[in-house]
Motif scaffolding. Structure first.
Motif, PDB file in Angstrom:
ATOM      1  N   SER A   1       7.401  -1.257  -1.432  1.00 36.72           N
ATOM      2  CA  SER A   1       6.755  -0.045  -1.928  1.00 36.72           C
ATOM      3  C   SER A   1       5.240  -0.156  -1.753  1.00 36.72           C
ATOM      4  CB  SER A   1       7.108   0.202  -3.398  1.00 36.72           C
ATOM      5  OG  SER A   1       6.778  -0.922  -4.176  1.00 36.72           O
ATOM      6  N   VAL A   2       4.617   1.033  -1.775  1.00 30.51           N
ATOM      7  CA  VAL A   2       3.178   1.103  -1.503  1.00 30.51           C
ATOM      8  C   VAL A   2       2.403   0.938  -2.812  1.00 30.51           C
ATOM      9  CG1 VAL A   2       1.342   2.504  -0.474  1.00 30.51           C
ATOM     10  CG2 VAL A   2       3.646   2.551   0.488  1.00 30.51           C
ATOM     11  N   ASP A   3       2.311  -0.293  -3.260  1.00 32.99           N
ATOM     12  CA  ASP A   3       1.525  -0.619  -4.464  1.00 32.99           C
ATOM     13  C   ASP A   3       1.185  -2.103  -4.356  1.00 32.99           C
ATOM     14  OD1 ASP A   3       4.022  -1.747  -4.939  1.00 32.99           O
ATOM     15  OD2 ASP A   3       4.564  -0.384  -6.533  1.00 32.99           O
ATOM     16  N   GLU A   4       1.178  -2.824  -5.466  1.00 28.11           N
ATOM     17  CA  GLU A   4       0.837  -4.253  -5.412  1.00 28.11           C
ATOM     18  C   GLU A   4       1.758  -5.005  -4.452  1.00 28.11           C
ATOM     19  OE1 GLU A   4       0.227  -2.003  -8.491  1.00 28.11           O
ATOM     20  OE2 GLU A   4       2.129  -3.060  -8.642  1.00 28.11           O
ATOM     21  N   VAL A   5       2.992  -4.518  -4.323  1.00 25.58           N
ATOM     22  CA  VAL A   5       3.952  -5.210  -3.455  1.00 25.58           C
ATOM     23  C   VAL A   5       3.419  -5.242  -2.015  1.00 25.58           C
ATOM     24  CG1 VAL A   5       6.322  -5.181  -2.574  1.00 25.58           C
ATOM     25  CG2 VAL A   5       5.862  -4.510  -4.941  1.00 25.58           C
ATOM     26  N   LEU A   6       2.913  -4.112  -1.557  1.00 31.15           N
ATOM     27  CA  LEU A   6       2.344  -4.051  -0.204  1.00 31.15           C
ATOM     28  C   LEU A   6       1.043  -4.866  -0.142  1.00 31.15           C
ATOM     29  CD1 LEU A   6       2.359  -2.911   2.680  1.00 31.15           C
ATOM     30  CD2 LEU A   6       1.207  -0.871   1.814  1.00 31.15           C
ATOM     31  N   ASP A   7       0.212  -4.748  -1.185  1.00 31.30           N
ATOM     32  CA  ASP A   7      -1.043  -5.518  -1.209  1.00 31.30           C
ATOM     33  C   ASP A   7      -0.764  -7.008  -1.036  1.00 31.30           C
ATOM     34  OD1 ASP A   7      -2.042  -3.055  -1.921  1.00 31.30           O
ATOM     35  OD2 ASP A   7      -2.531  -3.599  -3.980  1.00 31.30           O
TER      36      ASP A   7
ATOM     37  N   ILE B   1      13.983  18.235  11.384  1.00 30.55           N
ATOM     38  CA  ILE B   1      12.820  17.916  12.217  1.00 30.55           C
ATOM     39  C   ILE B   1      12.031  16.714  11.693  1.00 30.55           C
ATOM     40  CG2 ILE B   1      12.569  20.297  13.054  1.00 30.55           C
ATOM     41  CD1 ILE B   1      10.063  20.455  11.138  1.00 30.55           C
ATOM     42  N   GLY B   2      12.446  16.181  10.546  1.00 31.45           N
ATOM     43  CA  GLY B   2      11.743  15.022   9.993  1.00 31.45           C
ATOM     44  C   GLY B   2      10.381  15.389   9.441  1.00 31.45           C
ATOM     45  N   SER B   3      10.359  16.331   8.490  1.00 32.78           N
ATOM     46  CA  SER B   3       9.084  16.885   7.998  1.00 32.78           C
ATOM     47  C   SER B   3       8.155  15.849   7.360  1.00 32.78           C
ATOM     48  CB  SER B   3       9.334  17.986   6.977  1.00 32.78           C
ATOM     49  OG  SER B   3      10.258  18.910   7.488  1.00 32.78           O
ATOM     50  N   GLU B   4       8.735  14.852   6.674  1.00 30.14           N
ATOM     51  CA  GLU B   4       7.842  13.893   5.999  1.00 30.14           C
ATOM     52  C   GLU B   4       7.009  13.074   6.982  1.00 30.14           C
ATOM     53  OE1 GLU B   4       9.410  11.478   2.661  1.00 30.14           O
ATOM     54  OE2 GLU B   4       7.815  10.031   3.128  1.00 30.14           O
ATOM     55  N   ASN B   5       7.482  13.040   8.228  1.00 30.20           N
ATOM     56  CA  ASN B   5       6.815  12.279   9.286  1.00 30.20           C
ATOM     57  C   ASN B   5       5.345  12.699   9.445  1.00 30.20           C
ATOM     58  OD1 ASN B   5       6.850  10.410  11.360  1.00 30.20           O
ATOM     59  ND2 ASN B   5       8.336  11.507  12.616  1.00 30.20           N
ATOM     60  N   PHE B   6       5.065  13.964   9.253  1.00 29.49           N
ATOM     61  CA  PHE B   6       3.674  14.421   9.435  1.00 29.49           C
ATOM     62  C   PHE B   6       3.086  15.000   8.150  1.00 29.49           C
ATOM     63  CE2 PHE B   6       6.765  17.335  11.323  1.00 29.49           C
ATOM     64  CZ  PHE B   6       6.572  18.494  10.587  1.00 29.49           C
ATOM     65  N   ALA B   7       3.684  14.639   7.004  1.00 31.98           N
ATOM     66  CA  ALA B   7       3.173  15.129   5.721  1.00 31.98           C
ATOM     67  C   ALA B   7       1.966  14.297   5.295  1.00 31.98           C
ATOM     68  CB  ALA B   7       4.263  15.038   4.655  1.00 31.98           C
ATOM     69  N   GLU B   8       0.973  14.943   4.723  1.00 30.17           N
ATOM     70  CA  GLU B   8      -0.227  14.215   4.344  1.00 30.17           C
ATOM     71  C   GLU B   8       0.065  13.123   3.321  1.00 30.17           C
ATOM     72  OE1 GLU B   8      -3.654  16.562   2.980  1.00 30.17           O
ATOM     73  OE2 GLU B   8      -4.433  14.554   2.482  1.00 30.17           O
ATOM     74  N   ASP B   9       1.030  13.400   2.419  1.00 34.09           N
ATOM     75  CA  ASP B   9       1.373  12.368   1.434  1.00 34.09           C
ATOM     76  C   ASP B   9       2.684  11.661   1.807  1.00 34.09           C
ATOM     77  OD1 ASP B   9       3.068  14.449   1.051  1.00 34.09           O
ATOM     78  OD2 ASP B   9       2.936  14.459  -1.149  1.00 34.09           O
ATOM     79  N   GLY B  10       3.007  11.648   3.094  1.00 31.32           N
ATOM     80  CA  GLY B  10       4.181  10.910   3.570  1.00 31.32           C
ATOM     81  C   GLY B  10       4.026   9.429   3.279  1.00 31.32           C
ATOM     82  N   ILE B  11       5.137   8.715   3.366  1.00 26.54           N
ATOM     83  CA  ILE B  11       5.118   7.307   2.953  1.00 26.54           C
ATOM     84  C   ILE B  11       4.201   6.454   3.845  1.00 26.54           C
ATOM     85  CG2 ILE B  11       7.282   6.756   4.216  1.00 26.54           C
ATOM     86  CD1 ILE B  11       6.087   5.312   0.841  1.00 26.54           C
ATOM     87  N   VAL B  12       4.215   6.697   5.142  1.00 26.58           N
ATOM     88  CA  VAL B  12       3.359   5.898   6.033  1.00 26.58           C
ATOM     89  C   VAL B  12       1.889   6.259   5.819  1.00 26.58           C
ATOM     90  CG1 VAL B  12       2.698   5.602   8.462  1.00 26.58           C
ATOM     91  CG2 VAL B  12       5.071   5.347   7.779  1.00 26.58           C
ATOM     92  N   GLN B  13       1.616   7.560   5.663  1.00 21.17           N
ATOM     93  CA  GLN B  13       0.232   7.988   5.440  1.00 21.17           C
ATOM     94  C   GLN B  13      -0.325   7.330   4.168  1.00 21.17           C
ATOM     95  OE1 GLN B  13       2.812   9.856   6.322  1.00 21.17           O
ATOM     96  NE2 GLN B  13       2.208  11.076   8.081  1.00 21.17           N
ATOM     97  N   ARG B  14       0.503   7.233   3.123  1.00 22.32           N
ATOM     98  CA  ARG B  14       0.055   6.595   1.883  1.00 22.32           C
ATOM     99  C   ARG B  14      -0.184   5.102   2.096  1.00 22.32           C
ATOM    100  NH1 ARG B  14       4.358   7.380  -2.121  1.00 22.32           N
ATOM    101  NH2 ARG B  14       3.011   5.928  -3.195  1.00 22.32           N
ATOM    102  N   ALA B  15       0.701   4.485   2.861  1.00 23.06           N
ATOM    103  CA  ALA B  15       0.546   3.043   3.129  1.00 23.06           C
ATOM    104  C   ALA B  15      -0.735   2.770   3.923  1.00 23.06           C
ATOM    105  CB  ALA B  15       1.765   2.522   3.881  1.00 23.06           C
ATOM    106  N   ILE B  16      -0.997   3.616   4.912  1.00 24.05           N
ATOM    107  CA  ILE B  16      -2.216   3.430   5.721  1.00 24.05           C
ATOM    108  C   ILE B  16      -3.448   3.502   4.814  1.00 24.05           C
ATOM    109  CG2 ILE B  16      -3.666   4.370   7.574  1.00 24.05           C
ATOM    110  CD1 ILE B  16      -1.055   5.742   8.663  1.00 24.05           C
ATOM    111  N   ARG B  17      -3.482   4.547   3.977  1.00 22.33           N
ATOM    112  CA  ARG B  17      -4.661   4.718   3.123  1.00 22.33           C
ATOM    113  C   ARG B  17      -4.838   3.536   2.170  1.00 22.33           C
ATOM    114  NH1 ARG B  17      -3.254  10.401   3.198  1.00 22.33           N
ATOM    115  NH2 ARG B  17      -2.045  10.080   1.315  1.00 22.33           N
ATOM    116  N   ARG B  18      -3.724   3.035   1.657  1.00 21.30           N
ATOM    117  CA  ARG B  18      -3.816   1.908   0.725  1.00 21.30           C
ATOM    118  C   ARG B  18      -4.352   0.653   1.427  1.00 21.30           C
ATOM    119  NH1 ARG B  18      -1.835   1.010  -4.865  1.00 21.30           N
ATOM    120  NH2 ARG B  18      -2.136  -1.225  -5.176  1.00 21.30           N
ATOM    121  N   ILE B  19      -3.838   0.374   2.608  1.00 23.74           N
ATOM    122  CA  ILE B  19      -4.304  -0.817   3.326  1.00 23.74           C
ATOM    123  C   ILE B  19      -5.783  -0.662   3.698  1.00 23.74           C
ATOM    124  CG2 ILE B  19      -4.010  -2.246   5.391  1.00 23.74           C
ATOM    125  CD1 ILE B  19      -1.024  -1.408   5.361  1.00 23.74           C
TER     126      ILE B  19
END
Ligand code: PBG
Length: 330
Positions: free
Chosen positions: A57-63, A89-107
């Protein structure tokens, strides 16, 4: 000169001599660790077919994961996301708060010097599990390009350094390059999975990323393992479309392809030591049938010898740890 005057064993006599004449170096700086990110908090969900790999998950675990990679000198990661909801169409793929987008911002926030690479594909995000949008049960190449452009742009906007399209759509590099440039991200690089085979070695990954196709297979877009001339064609096209780096995937059974693409192009080449290759080593090592450390370092060195500048591998953290232990032994 020939035997007995010529003796190749003279330069193998001591460890120091062997090091001196070694032709290929492997270092932590060459390794890229794939990471699977999921929604939720405090999640570290093990993947049965890939011991040692987990969805995070995108929190301390990823850190913690990024920090332990940094400790052994691995500063490049390749992110894969598992979305909350899948659709056609896989909408979360390009969502601003998608899981990868959140991970990128956190890192970016926590460990900004990390090289953040992202997989750009539809298969983890679509409810049918194919790498693009469907029309009459076939992947519609050109309709998929528009989505890939949006995905890449949203990753760049979140802070990705490198986007890595892996869906084997024709024209994907060009579509992504223009989406990035038009969106103000001409500085971000594209690592194209230009040469990706339709391989059974991806089996465990599809558990990890929950991305198995619900019908059919990927042979209509991924390459036939029998072909190598076609690999050169794929590589040439992607360089012409603007790829900054190329990928050959899988690695071990395709080292001849790595060598051929290395000789035919002048962009950095990456190879992907895929999930099935990882699982084979882990399974044999667990039974005591193989020496994991020796086998992994041998395989990774061989990928470098074949021409790979960098290697995406699930062994990255362990291998880097072994390499730094080796360099401190006298
Ligand atoms: C997504 C993707 C796949 C892998 C990387 N990106 C799966 C696939 O094409 O089926 C495989 C990675 C691995 O096996 O480790 N398109």
């Amino acid at each position: 000169m020939s035997f007995p005057a010529e003796r190749t064993r003279r330069l193998r006599r001591t460890a120091a001599l062997r090091r001196l004449v070694s032709e290929t170096a492997l270092s932590a700086a060459d390794l890229i660790q794939p990471i699977f990110v999921v929604h939720g908090s405090g999640v570290r969900r093990a993947i049965a077919s890939m011991p040692g790999v987990a969805q995070l998950s995108v929190d301390e675990v990823l850190d913690q994961e990024i920090e332990s990679l940094r400790e052994v000198g691995v500063s490049a990661v390749l992110l894969f996301g598992i979305p909350a909801v899948k659709d056609a169409i896989g909408s979360e793929n390009f969502a601003e708060d998608g899981i990868v987008q959140r991970a990128i911002r956190r890192i970016r926030e926590r460990v900004p010097q990390t090289v953040v690479m992202t997989d750009v594909c539809c298969c983890e995000y679509t409810d049918h599990g194919h790498c693009g949008v469907l029309r009459h049960d076939e992947v519609d190449n050109d309709a998929t390009l528009e989505i890939l452009g949006k995905v890449a742009l949203s990753h760049a906007a979140a802070g990705a350094d490198v986007v890595a399209p892996s869906g084997m759509m024709d024209g994907m590099v060009q579509a992504i390059r223009s989406a990035l440039d038009d969106g103000g991200f001409s500085s971000r690089a594209i690592l194209s999975y230009a040469v990706k085979y339709a391989s059974a070695f991806y089996g465990p990954f599809r558990d990890a990323a929950d991305s198995a196709p619900s019908f059919g297979d990927r042979k209509g877009y991924q390459m036939d393992p029998a072909n190598v001339r076609e690999a050169l064609r794929e590589a040439r096209l992607d360089v012409a479309e603007g790829a900054d780096m190329l990928m050959v995937k899988p690695a071990l059974a395709y080292l001849d392809v790595v060598r051929a693409v290395h000789q035919a192009t002048d962009v950095p080449l990456v190879t992907y030591n895929v999930s099935g290759e990882y699982a084979m080593v882990k399974a044999a090592a667990e039974r005591g049938w193989l020496d994991e450390r020796a086998v992994v370092l041998e395989a990774l060195t061989s990928m470098r010898r074949a021409g790979a500048s960098a290697i995406v591998t699930y062994h990255a953290k362990d291998a880097a740890g072994w390499l730094s232990a080796d360099s401190t032994t006298p």
